[in-house]
Design an enzyme around this catalytic site. Structure first.
Site, short mmCIF file in Angstrom:
data_model
loop_
_atom_site.label_atom_id
_atom_site.label_comp_id
_atom_site.label_asym_id
_atom_site.label_seq_id
_atom_site.Cartn_x
_atom_site.Cartn_y
_atom_site.Cartn_z
N SER A 143 0.87 -1.19 0.00
CA SER A 143 0.00 0.00 0.00
C SER A 143 0.89 1.23 0.00
CB SER A 143 -0.87 0.01 1.26
OG SER A 143 -1.45 1.30 1.44
N TYR A 156 -1.18 -1.14 10.60
CA TYR A 156 -1.49 -1.40 9.18
C TYR A 156 -0.38 -0.85 8.29
CZ TYR A 156 -3.63 -1.35 4.60
OH TYR A 156 -3.86 -1.54 3.26
#
Ligand code: NAP
Length: 278
Positions: A143, A156
């Site tokens: 990401s 995350y």
């Protein structure tokens, strides 16, 4: 012609929705048979039935919870033992927008188990088989928050930094063995990810990409031979500069002595006749 348009089976984790479901669609279109992994068997079957009808490919549904040892072991066994596997898409993942003071640590651990441990174990399961066959492609979904780490939940973001770092290392270890490793860094993408992460409005933001555009760009990057693909980054020279700086700094860490700014040489350990300087 794409390296994936020929033959072989692609195993895709998190194929029941979002980015993984689009990978299923596109890789079947390119001629791959598929093994679809996720927990929701019913959703996997709907996707599999549609793709069998549309493409005539062989589509196998493999329901598994990658947060459990049993589920993970089942998928690892397929990756180790099925000689037809040509592509692994490590896509299953969850996120969060909660800060450390809001987030539940057990949920953070489960996130690490899925985003890091499962991805790692599946890569370890398939890599020796790919090396033995002298070919194979691993696509790991990271990401942009693996770089822009202050944007969302810290665990995350760090899990996605791991995927990026792991990918660099895999590329070094496997490049001369015929195995391709691509790391993909999507930005905000319109999927159920945001419902689970705790911020559904992100799905309709003007800076949010469709899952279709994200995967089509990622596959174009793969076709172009990119090691790291960032679908939403228009200024590719910024990534090139980041990578150059990272590689340039790496040899500079090799010093037996601390840097002069720490003035370690002028510090004492209480030996007689030598005084502390601070
Ligand atoms: P999504 O639609 O929520 O898809 C997540 C997939 O992971 C689903 O198929 C889900 O299926 C599966 N999954 C979740 N927990 C699992 C478990 N324990 N075992 C097996 N499968 C599990 O979200 P997405 O956006 O497509 O996410 C795909 C990847 O893209 C993730 O790694 C995410 O971190 C990354 N990403 C997303 C964005 C974004 O903005 N959407 C941005 C950057 C990166 P089941 O629920 O059926 O198990």
């Amino acid at each position: 012609m794409s390296s994936l348009s020929a033959k072989g089976t692609a195993l895709i984790t998190g194929a029941s929705s979002g980015i993984g479901a689009v990978y299923a669609d596109r890789l079947a279109e390119r001629g791959c048979d598929l093994i679809l992994v996720a927990r929701n068997e019913q959703r996997l079957n709907v996707i599999a039935d549609r793709l069998r009808g549309e493409t005539g490919r062989q589509i196998t549904v493999l329901p598994a919870d990658l947060n459990t040892k049993g589920g993970l072991a089942k998928v690892e066994a397929v990756l180790r033992d099925n000689p037809g596997i040509a592509v692994l898409v490590n896509n299953a993942g969850v996120g969060s927008v909660a800060s450390i003071l809001q987030a539940d640590v057990d949920k953070m651990e489960a996130m690490i188990d899925l985003n890091i441990t499962a991805l790692t174990r599946l890569t370890y399961a398939v890599a020796p088989a790919f090396v033995a066959r002298g070919k194979g492609t691993i696509i790991n979904i990271s990401s942009v928050v693996g770089i822009a780490v202050e944007s969302l939940n810290g665990v995350y973001s760090a899990s996605k930094s791991y995927v990026l770092s792991f990918g660099h290392s895999l590329q070094k270890d496997l490049a001369d063995k015929g195995v391709r490793v691509q790391t993909v860094l999507p930005g905000a993408t319109a999927t159920e990810f945001w419902d689970i992460a705790g911020y559904p409005p992100q799905k309709t933001s003007e800076v949010t990409m469709s899952a279709e555009d994200c995967v089509d760009a990622a596959l174009a990057g793969l076709d172009a031979g990119e090691l790291v693909t960032i679908p939403g980054l228009h200024e590719v020279e910024l990534w090139a500069r980041w990578e150059t700086d990272r590689r340039d700094i790496s040899p500079k860490f090799r010093n037996a002595k601390p840097a002069p700014r720490y003035r370690v040489g002028s510090r004492t350990t209480g030996v007689a006749g030598v005084s502390r300087t601070f």
